[in-house]
Design a protein around this motif. Structure first.
Motif, PDB file in Angstrom:
ATOM      1  N   ASP A  99     -12.888  31.944  -5.767  1.00 14.76           N
ATOM      2  CA  ASP A  99     -12.702  33.267  -4.956  1.00 14.76           C
ATOM      3  C   ASP A  99     -11.440  33.662  -5.125  1.00 14.76           C
ATOM      4  OD1 ASP A  99     -13.210  35.853  -3.922  1.00 14.76           O
ATOM      5  OD2 ASP A  99     -15.287  35.028  -3.371  1.00 14.76           O
ATOM      6  N   ARG A 112     -18.520  30.827  -0.592  1.00 14.67           N
ATOM      7  CA  ARG A 112     -20.118  31.109  -1.029  1.00 14.67           C
ATOM      8  C   ARG A 112     -20.213  32.006  -2.044  1.00 14.67           C
ATOM      9  NH1 ARG A 112     -24.316  29.057   2.582  1.00 14.67           N
ATOM     10  NH2 ARG A 112     -23.317  27.771   4.062  1.00 14.67           N
ATOM     11  N   CYS A 113     -20.988  31.637  -3.113  1.00 16.99           N
ATOM     12  CA  CYS A 113     -21.112  32.544  -4.335  1.00 16.99           C
ATOM     13  C   CYS A 113     -21.734  33.597  -3.893  1.00 16.99           C
ATOM     14  CB  CYS A 113     -21.981  31.754  -5.517  1.00 16.99           C
ATOM     15  SG  CYS A 113     -21.123  30.317  -6.064  1.00 16.99           S
ATOM     16  N   ASN A 114     -21.427  34.625  -4.434  1.00 14.72           N
ATOM     17  CA  ASN A 114     -21.956  36.158  -4.421  1.00 14.72           C
ATOM     18  C   ASN A 114     -22.021  36.897  -5.412  1.00 14.72           C
ATOM     19  OD1 ASN A 114     -19.542  37.468  -4.399  1.00 14.72           O
ATOM     20  ND2 ASN A 114     -18.832  36.868  -2.282  1.00 14.72           N
TER      21      ASN A 114
END
Length: 176
Positions: A99, A112-114
């Protein structure tokens, strides 16, 4: 219709369903000579600890903690977009993605993947199997041309730097 015909039809349907599932999995890309890992020399993008916000480094390929490339069907300006992630779809370890978080420079971290643009990387093919990976979010959100950059040694820090497609420190691949 005989029991044999029904059995043949069921077997054929099962074989076709299995074939479709195999073709749709990431292993199909590996069979064509592509690795799911983003590599630089003999090292891959690696999470040294399993917690959110960890600074990423170059480490062993295929070990626990190795991040994998996730291809998408999306493009930006004709360039494919990918995510680089670690972890399962749900449940521990939760999925973490590389990120940018709107940074202007500095170490690359995982969160965290979003699915947001700061986690999407635009892929520029610079020849000989080499790829330069640019943060889509840094460009769309801040007008910054920031690319992943790293050395070729174990534990080399992964950092955001102004894009330079000729710089070997910014050229990655996913060939074994």
């Amino acid at each position: 219709m005989s029991k044999i015909s029904i059995l043949r039809g069921g077997i054929l349907a099962a074989v076709l369903a299995t074939l479709v599932a195999v073709i749709a999995t990431p292993q199909a890309a590996q069979a064509s000579g592509q690795s799911p890992y983003v590599r630089k020399g003999s090292y891959c993008i690696f999470v040294p600890s399993g917690s959110e916000g960890t600074a990423l480094v170059m480490g062993g390929c295929g070990l626990v903690g190795t991040m994998k490339r996730q291809d998408t069907s999306r493009t930006y300006n004709g360039h494919p977009l990918i995510f680089v992630r670690y972890g399962e779809e749900s449940g521990p370890p939760y999925p973490y993605c590389l990120d940018n978080l709107g940074q202007a420079s500095g170490q690359v971290r995982d969160y965290r993947c979003n699915g947001g643009s700061y986690q999407q990387l635009e892929v520029f093919d610079v020849g000989s199997g080499k790829k330069v990976l640019k943060s889509l979010g840094a460009y769309l959100g801040n007008g910054r041309h920031l690319c992943l950059s790293a050395g070729t040694t174990k534990n080399a820090a992964l950092v955001w730097a102004t894009c330079n497609t000729a710089a070997s420190t910014q050229q990655f691949n996913w060939n074994p």
